[in-house]
Design a protein around this motif. Sequence first.
Motif, PDB file in Angstrom:
ATOM      1  N   ALA A  39       0.814  -1.215   0.000  1.00 30.04           N
ATOM      2  CA  ALA A  39       0.000   0.000   0.000  1.00 30.04           C
ATOM      3  C   ALA A  39       0.841   1.256   0.000  1.00 30.04           C
ATOM      4  CB  ALA A  39      -0.927  -0.005   1.212  1.00 30.04           C
ATOM      5  N   THR A  40       2.025   1.203   0.587  1.00 34.04           N
ATOM      6  CA  THR A  40       2.886   2.379   0.609  1.00 34.04           C
ATOM      7  C   THR A  40       3.650   2.575  -0.697  1.00 34.04           C
ATOM      8  OG1 THR A  40       4.740   1.122   1.561  1.00 34.04           O
ATOM      9  CG2 THR A  40       3.185   2.150   3.090  1.00 34.04           C
ATOM     10  N   LEU A  41       3.821   1.485  -1.465  1.00 29.84           N
ATOM     11  CA  LEU A  41       4.626   1.561  -2.687  1.00 29.84           C
ATOM     12  C   LEU A  41       3.803   1.856  -3.932  1.00 29.84           C
ATOM     13  CD1 LEU A  41       6.992  -1.518  -2.103  1.00 29.84           C
ATOM     14  CD2 LEU A  41       7.510   0.907  -1.722  1.00 29.84           C
ATOM     15  N   VAL A  42       2.575   1.367  -3.968  1.00 31.20           N
ATOM     16  CA  VAL A  42       1.758   1.455  -5.182  1.00 31.20           C
ATOM     17  C   VAL A  42       0.789   2.620  -5.061  1.00 31.20           C
ATOM     18  CG1 VAL A  42       0.104   0.244  -6.655  1.00 31.20           C
ATOM     19  CG2 VAL A  42       1.970  -1.023  -5.545  1.00 31.20           C
ATOM     20  N   GLY A  43       0.715   3.420  -6.129  1.00 31.93           N
ATOM     21  CA  GLY A  43      -0.169   4.571  -6.122  1.00 31.93           C
ATOM     22  C   GLY A  43      -1.638   4.180  -6.144  1.00 31.93           C
ATOM     23  N   LEU A  44      -2.478   5.140  -5.832  1.00 36.20           N
ATOM     24  CA  LEU A  44      -3.914   4.905  -5.818  1.00 36.20           C
ATOM     25  C   LEU A  44      -4.428   4.632  -7.225  1.00 36.20           C
ATOM     26  CD1 LEU A  44      -4.848   7.836  -3.435  1.00 36.20           C
ATOM     27  CD2 LEU A  44      -4.925   5.410  -2.853  1.00 36.20           C
ATOM     28  N   GLY A  45      -5.314   3.650  -7.353  1.00 38.60           N
ATOM     29  CA  GLY A  45      -5.940   3.355  -8.634  1.00 38.60           C
ATOM     30  C   GLY A  45      -6.982   4.401  -8.985  1.00 38.60           C
ATOM     31  N   VAL A  46      -7.517   4.301 -10.205  1.00 32.41           N
ATOM     32  CA  VAL A  46      -8.510   5.263 -10.674  1.00 32.41           C
ATOM     33  C   VAL A  46      -9.736   5.270  -9.774  1.00 32.41           C
ATOM     34  CG1 VAL A  46     -10.126   5.759 -12.539  1.00 32.41           C
ATOM     35  CG2 VAL A  46      -7.749   5.268 -13.071  1.00 32.41           C
ATOM     36  N   ASP A  47     -10.264   4.088  -9.475  1.00 30.37           N
ATOM     37  CA  ASP A  47     -11.454   4.020  -8.634  1.00 30.37           C
ATOM     38  C   ASP A  47     -11.167   4.519  -7.226  1.00 30.37           C
ATOM     39  OD1 ASP A  47     -13.065   3.057 -10.637  1.00 30.37           O
ATOM     40  OD2 ASP A  47     -12.725   0.960 -10.162  1.00 30.37           O
ATOM     41  N   GLU A  48      -9.953   4.258  -6.733  1.00 29.47           N
ATOM     42  CA  GLU A  48      -9.603   4.750  -5.407  1.00 29.47           C
ATOM     43  C   GLU A  48      -9.537   6.274  -5.385  1.00 29.47           C
ATOM     44  OE1 GLU A  48      -6.762   1.938  -3.006  1.00 29.47           O
ATOM     45  OE2 GLU A  48      -6.007   2.096  -5.054  1.00 29.47           O
ATOM     46  N   ALA A  49      -8.881   6.863  -6.375  1.00 31.11           N
ATOM     47  CA  ALA A  49      -8.783   8.321  -6.428  1.00 31.11           C
ATOM     48  C   ALA A  49     -10.159   8.959  -6.531  1.00 31.11           C
ATOM     49  CB  ALA A  49      -7.913   8.741  -7.612  1.00 31.11           C
ATOM     50  N   TYR A  50     -11.029   8.352  -7.321  1.00 28.10           N
ATOM     51  CA  TYR A  50     -12.397   8.848  -7.448  1.00 28.10           C
ATOM     52  C   TYR A  50     -13.141   8.751  -6.118  1.00 28.10           C
ATOM     53  CZ  TYR A  50     -17.371   8.603  -8.670  1.00 28.10           C
ATOM     54  OH  TYR A  50     -18.731   8.783  -8.705  1.00 28.10           O
ATOM     55  N   THR A  51     -12.992   7.614  -5.436  1.00 30.55           N
ATOM     56  CA  THR A  51     -13.651   7.427  -4.149  1.00 30.55           C
ATOM     57  C   THR A  51     -13.195   8.468  -3.137  1.00 30.55           C
ATOM     58  OG1 THR A  51     -13.937   5.048  -4.487  1.00 30.55           O
ATOM     59  CG2 THR A  51     -13.941   5.830  -2.215  1.00 30.55           C
ATOM     60  N   LEU A  52     -11.880   8.704  -3.075  1.00 29.20           N
ATOM     61  CA  LEU A  52     -11.364   9.683  -2.123  1.00 29.20           C
ATOM     62  C   LEU A  52     -11.849  11.090  -2.447  1.00 29.20           C
ATOM     63  CD1 LEU A  52      -7.703   8.374  -1.727  1.00 29.20           C
ATOM     64  CD2 LEU A  52      -9.619   8.037  -0.193  1.00 29.20           C
ATOM     65  N   LEU A 366       3.721  -7.327 -10.284  1.00 26.69           N
ATOM     66  CA  LEU A 366       2.740  -6.277 -10.578  1.00 26.69           C
ATOM     67  C   LEU A 366       2.913  -5.065  -9.674  1.00 26.69           C
ATOM     68  CD1 LEU A 366      -0.443  -8.435 -11.259  1.00 26.69           C
ATOM     69  CD2 LEU A 366       1.089  -7.332 -12.914  1.00 26.69           C
ATOM     70  N   ALA A 367       3.235  -5.309  -8.397  1.00 26.47           N
ATOM     71  CA  ALA A 367       3.472  -4.178  -7.495  1.00 26.47           C
ATOM     72  C   ALA A 367       4.701  -3.387  -7.927  1.00 26.47           C
ATOM     73  CB  ALA A 367       3.628  -4.670  -6.059  1.00 26.47           C
ATOM     74  N   GLY A 368       5.741  -4.107  -8.339  1.00 25.99           N
ATOM     75  CA  GLY A 368       6.941  -3.417  -8.826  1.00 25.99           C
ATOM     76  C   GLY A 368       6.677  -2.626 -10.087  1.00 25.99           C
ATOM     77  N   GLU A 369       5.894  -3.203 -11.000  1.00 29.60           N
ATOM     78  CA  GLU A 369       5.561  -2.498 -12.233  1.00 29.60           C
ATOM     79  C   GLU A 369       4.685  -1.286 -11.941  1.00 29.60           C
ATOM     80  OE1 GLU A 369       4.875  -1.416 -16.248  1.00 29.60           O
ATOM     81  OE2 GLU A 369       6.492  -2.407 -15.147  1.00 29.60           O
ATOM     82  N   ALA A 370       3.703  -1.448 -11.044  1.00 28.78           N
ATOM     83  CA  ALA A 370       2.825  -0.333 -10.712  1.00 28.78           C
ATOM     84  C   ALA A 370       3.589   0.805 -10.055  1.00 28.78           C
ATOM     85  CB  ALA A 370       1.697  -0.809  -9.796  1.00 28.78           C
ATOM     86  N   ALA A 371       4.595   0.472  -9.264  1.00 32.32           N
ATOM     87  CA  ALA A 371       5.346   1.502  -8.549  1.00 32.32           C
ATOM     88  C   ALA A 371       6.392   2.177  -9.416  1.00 32.32           C
ATOM     89  CB  ALA A 371       6.011   0.891  -7.309  1.00 32.32           C
ATOM     90  N   THR A 372       6.982   1.421 -10.367  1.00 38.21           N
ATOM     91  CA  THR A 372       8.118   1.966 -11.126  1.00 38.21           C
ATOM     92  C   THR A 372       7.938   1.973 -12.644  1.00 38.21           C
ATOM     93  OG1 THR A 372       9.239  -0.181 -11.276  1.00 38.21           O
ATOM     94  CG2 THR A 372       9.642   1.146  -9.292  1.00 38.21           C
ATOM     95  N   PRO A 388      -1.431  -1.528 -18.178  1.00 42.36           N
ATOM     96  CA  PRO A 388      -2.608  -1.358 -17.317  1.00 42.36           C
ATOM     97  C   PRO A 388      -2.283  -0.742 -15.964  1.00 42.36           C
ATOM     98  CG  PRO A 388      -1.967  -3.661 -17.413  1.00 42.36           C
ATOM     99  CD  PRO A 388      -1.129  -2.949 -18.421  1.00 42.36           C
ATOM    100  N   THR A 389      -1.022  -0.855 -15.523  1.00 41.76           N
ATOM    101  CA  THR A 389      -0.665  -0.292 -14.224  1.00 41.76           C
ATOM    102  C   THR A 389      -0.532   1.228 -14.263  1.00 41.76           C
ATOM    103  OG1 THR A 389       1.727  -0.533 -14.556  1.00 41.76           O
ATOM    104  CG2 THR A 389       0.548  -2.413 -13.621  1.00 41.76           C
ATOM    105  N   ILE A 489       3.523  13.496 -16.343  1.00 42.92           N
ATOM    106  CA  ILE A 489       3.241  12.562 -15.258  1.00 42.92           C
ATOM    107  C   ILE A 489       3.898  11.229 -15.575  1.00 42.92           C
ATOM    108  CG2 ILE A 489       1.391  11.393 -13.992  1.00 42.92           C
ATOM    109  CD1 ILE A 489      -0.424  13.734 -14.907  1.00 42.92           C
ATOM    110  N   GLY A 490       4.475  10.599 -14.582  1.00 41.82           N
ATOM    111  CA  GLY A 490       5.113   9.311 -14.804  1.00 41.82           C
ATOM    112  C   GLY A 490       5.662   8.725 -13.524  1.00 41.82           C
ATOM    113  N   ARG A 491       6.529   7.698 -13.671  1.00 42.23           N
ATOM    114  CA  ARG A 491       7.119   7.001 -12.534  1.00 42.23           C
ATOM    115  C   ARG A 491       8.620   6.929 -12.704  1.00 42.23           C
ATOM    116  NH1 ARG A 491       3.157   1.918 -13.487  1.00 42.23           N
ATOM    117  NH2 ARG A 491       3.766   2.503 -15.601  1.00 42.23           N
ATOM    118  N   GLY A 492       9.318   6.952 -11.591  1.00 45.16           N
ATOM    119  CA  GLY A 492      10.762   6.782 -11.621  1.00 45.16           C
ATOM    120  C   GLY A 492      11.482   7.832 -12.437  1.00 45.16           C
ATOM    121  N   GLY A 493      10.944   9.017 -12.501  1.00 40.57           N
ATOM    122  CA  GLY A 493      11.584  10.080 -13.262  1.00 40.57           C
ATOM    123  C   GLY A 493      11.314  10.041 -14.752  1.00 40.57           C
ATOM    124  N   TYR A 494      10.479   9.109 -15.215  1.00 40.86           N
ATOM    125  CA  TYR A 494      10.145   8.981 -16.624  1.00 40.86           C
ATOM    126  C   TYR A 494       8.737   9.524 -16.879  1.00 40.86           C
ATOM    127  CZ  TYR A 494      14.173   5.846 -17.045  1.00 40.86           C
ATOM    128  OH  TYR A 494      15.443   5.309 -17.012  1.00 40.86           O
TER     129      TYR A 494
END
Length: 534
Positions: A39-52, A366-372, A388-389, A489-494
């Motif tokens: 939960a600390t490594l992977v960003g919020l999904g679309v549905d999560e961001a919408y819910t918040l 998948l967690a690594g891909e979603a985070a980086t 998809p991530t 917008i991106g991950r890992g500086g990309y």
Amino acid sequence: MVTATATFEPARTRPGELTPTHVAVAIIAAFTVLRLISATLVGLGVDEAYTLAIARQLQLSYFDHPPLHLWIVHLFSGALGYGRLARLPFIALFAGTSWLLFVLTARLFGPRAGIWALVTLNVSAFFTVAAGSWVLPDGPLLFCLLGTAVHAERLMFTRAFAYDRAEWGRWLAIGAWLGMAALAKYQAVTLAIGLGLFLVTTPRGRAWLGRPQPYVAALLTLVILAPVIVWNAQHDWASFAFQGGRAAGAHGLRPLAPLAALAGQAVLLLPWIFVPLAWATWRALRSGPAEPRSWLCVSLGLPGVILFTLTPLWGQSALPHWAMPSWLMLIPLLAERLGEDDREHRWPRAWMIFALAACAALWITLAGEAATGWIGRAWPATFVKGDPTLESVEWMPPGGLAQAEAGLTRPFVVAMKWNEAGRARALFSDRTPVMVFSDDPRGFGDLRGDGPLVGRDALIFVKPEDLATGLGRVSRCFEAVTPMKDASIGRGGYTELSVHVFDGHRLKPACSDLGRRSDTARRQWLALKAQDAP
């Protein structure tokens, strides 16, 4: 099959002796730690961001779903905020869900089966990841459904039928748990149907049909669901119509669609779990009410699986996760078989080792891909239709968007789609209104505004694919629209995606109600679309 005398009670042990309860707690704790790390490594999904975004305003209910998960977010927002920490209550809820599944299965089929149920739950993709840690209605739903099932088991199997206070208490608990489940998600109705099926088809169940307790419990469920009913009555039954319309006929009969629905469910459960789980369900179905313990699981789970598998036959494509709460009720059936075969055969433990290893590999990958995003960069051809991530990439405050730089002291925000509005909402304070420039604003269409917006300036977010039509429409709503610095917008500086940002000057009265759910908004939207015609 385990006979109707199976019970589960905490055992008295000597110091240092390991019991099934200890093993269960250890499994729950281990997977909870993994979810906290993820939960600390992977960003919020679309549905999560919408819910918040929607949860920032407390309401009786909401457009997409009943309110329980949004109430939870709002309740803990003072301590956790509206970021990734908002996942913590949902991770805690799933730890409770795991414990309730262990208790239910152990009472039905013995403690060994309870351990196997825990393992099965935590190595299936949907349950261990999405329902286990994301800010979604499924987490509270599963917890409340299992609370209902545990009390139903105690009522039907713990003691002989008796008309006393204990039975009243259990029936009221069933009504309360089921009402809370209905406050989480409309799928709770399938468990109510299943409980009714068990009452009708078993002698012990039919004995209750002439008593007042089941009907008082049903009334209590409706009382708890009252906020949802009141909200819908105040909003032209919008939420019921939206969810019901997804199952309405739209494409005629499609004979092969149920197979596709089952395939989607198999992917979410993972095939090596889906196949033995379906087999165990079939065995229990063949035994029927003659085996009341397994029949309770079949009754609570199978109606939902059938409903959401057949829905695409006549309606729109059913999302695979709709059937997951029903599959949860069937897990004890597989756990019973695994517990029995584990005494004499090696295959259950080999299956467990494989399932754990596969789950860990998929989770880490998948967690690594979603985070980086490392897989997509190293092997671009991996994702033919796009990574998809990317849905987990949060819109961090980009350069050039500071309110001072925009010259806007209190702007409102315009987005082209509801899911983009959820991302943009995180960049601004709670007092900043958000307008979804679409005829489908979802929950944003029912949020209370911060005064009239006519004549005010706005910050406008437009993705590249919406520049052709979306920007043209929004430009007609302002006296002037000027470009600002694009957001990368991106991950890992990309940089992986970009969003165009515009400054909209002075909203015109003709668009004053856009983004709201009203007849005026619909007329304004149709008028804008009419101007697109050549």
